[in-house]
Design an enzyme around this catalytic site. Structure first.
Site, PDB file in Angstrom:
ATOM      1  N   ARG A 133      19.235   8.532 -41.946  1.00 44.51           N
ATOM      2  CA  ARG A 133      18.906   7.525 -40.935  1.00 44.51           C
ATOM      3  C   ARG A 133      17.613   7.915 -40.235  1.00 44.51           C
ATOM      4  NH1 ARG A 133      23.546   5.215 -37.263  1.00 44.51           N
ATOM      5  NH2 ARG A 133      21.826   5.586 -35.858  1.00 44.51           N
ATOM      6  N   ARG A 165      18.050  12.234 -27.432  1.00 37.79           N
ATOM      7  CA  ARG A 165      19.194  11.363 -27.118  1.00 37.79           C
ATOM      8  C   ARG A 165      20.312  12.148 -26.433  1.00 37.79           C
ATOM      9  NH1 ARG A 165      20.454   8.968 -32.753  1.00 37.79           N
ATOM     10  NH2 ARG A 165      22.410   8.218 -31.870  1.00 37.79           N
ATOM     11  N   LYS A 217      32.970   8.516 -31.500  1.00 37.23           N
ATOM     12  CA  LYS A 217      33.728   7.791 -30.477  1.00 37.23           C
ATOM     13  C   LYS A 217      34.031   6.354 -30.877  1.00 37.23           C
ATOM     14  CE  LYS A 217      31.099   7.415 -26.982  1.00 37.23           C
ATOM     15  NZ  LYS A 217      30.638   6.115 -26.517  1.00 37.23           N
ATOM     16  N   ARG A 263      23.456  12.538 -41.267  1.00 37.65           N
ATOM     17  CA  ARG A 263      24.050  11.231 -41.573  1.00 37.65           C
ATOM     18  C   ARG A 263      23.225  10.463 -42.595  1.00 37.65           C
ATOM     19  NH1 ARG A 263      26.524   8.364 -36.286  1.00 37.65           N
ATOM     20  NH2 ARG A 263      24.366   8.261 -35.679  1.00 37.65           N
ATOM     21  N   ARG A 305      28.283   3.732 -17.769  1.00 38.81           N
ATOM     22  CA  ARG A 305      27.260   4.723 -18.108  1.00 38.81           C
ATOM     23  C   ARG A 305      26.788   5.491 -16.875  1.00 38.81           C
ATOM     24  NH1 ARG A 305      25.629   4.483 -23.337  1.00 38.81           N
ATOM     25  NH2 ARG A 305      25.554   2.414 -24.269  1.00 38.81           N
TER      26      ARG A 305
END
Ligand SMILES: [Zn+2]
Length: 226
Positions: free
Chosen positions: A160, A171, A15, A127, A90
């Site tokens: 990461r 998450r 995003k 990633r 949010r």
């Protein structure tokens, strides 16, 4: 007509990158609350000082303060022709407050970037970043991690640390819990569009740009959308 855009989408949907690219193409600022909060603190505005006091105590910045910071940012000259909000709102309470801020402005266009959870986990856990300079390694697979140096500095690539699967799932769970009500809040608007994020980045961008244009003109034709 100003393009007042809200982008929703889970972590790992790309995003932020898409928002950057669209913002440049449309010559409107991308606004993330983290960035403007830091800027407000640095500039020492009244709301920035309030935010700093809260953060110094180790507390979470309340909706009131976040909304105040967003209001200040949207009042600036460069946001009068439009903006892209990334990471705000949010919560439904924040979305209601944002609607109030939109009084007298063009209607919000809301884009939800949708990516199936399995694809997100795959993307997030694979990633890679440079262990030396922190640059993201684009298009390098985990299996090639040890033999491919960083393109910027030649450093060694690593995964990461916040990207292991359990953390990613947590998450995503938090994201779903917090954001689904937000998607439900916006979904019935004529200026809401969902974009398939499970495609190559360039295709996602094409679909995004098309969805934004169609939503913006649809909203204008429809007149009052709230
Ligand atoms: Zn590097």
């Amino acid at each position: 007509m100003a393009l007042n855009l809200v982008m929703l989408g889970p972590p790992g949907a790309g995003k932020g990158t898409q928002a950057d690219r669209l913002g440049k193409a449309k010559s409107i600022p991308k606004i993330s609350t983290g960035d403007i909060l830091r800027a407000a603190v640095q500039a020492g505005t009244e709301i920035g000082l309030r935010a700093k006091a809260i953060m110094d105590r180790g507390d979470l910045v309340s909706d009131d303060v976040i909304i105040g910071v967003v209001r200040e940012r949207l009042d600036k000259a460069d946001a009068q022709r439009g903006f892209i909000l990334d990471g705000f709102p949010r919560t439904v309470a924040q979305a209601r407050a944002l609607d109030t801020l939109m009084n007298g402005r063009d209607p919000l266009v809301v884009i939800d970037i949708v990516v199936p959870e399995a694809a997100l986990v795959e993307r997030l856990t694979s990633r890679l970043v440079c262990s030396n300079c922190g640059t993201n390694a684009e298009g390098v697979s985990v299996s090639a991690m040890d033999t491919t140096p960083c393109v910027r500095c030649g450093g060694k690539l690593k995964q990461r640390s916040d990207d292991n699967e359990a953390v990613v799932l947590e998450r995503l769970k938090v994201y779903r819990r917090d954001t689904q009500p937000l998607v439900d809040y916006y979904r019935s608007r004529p200026t809401f569009r969902a974009v398939n994020g499970a495609q190559p980045m360039d295709r996602v961008y094409e679909d995004l740009a098309e969805a934004v244009d169609s939503a913006a003109s649809g909203g204008a034709l429809g007149g009052a959308v709230r």
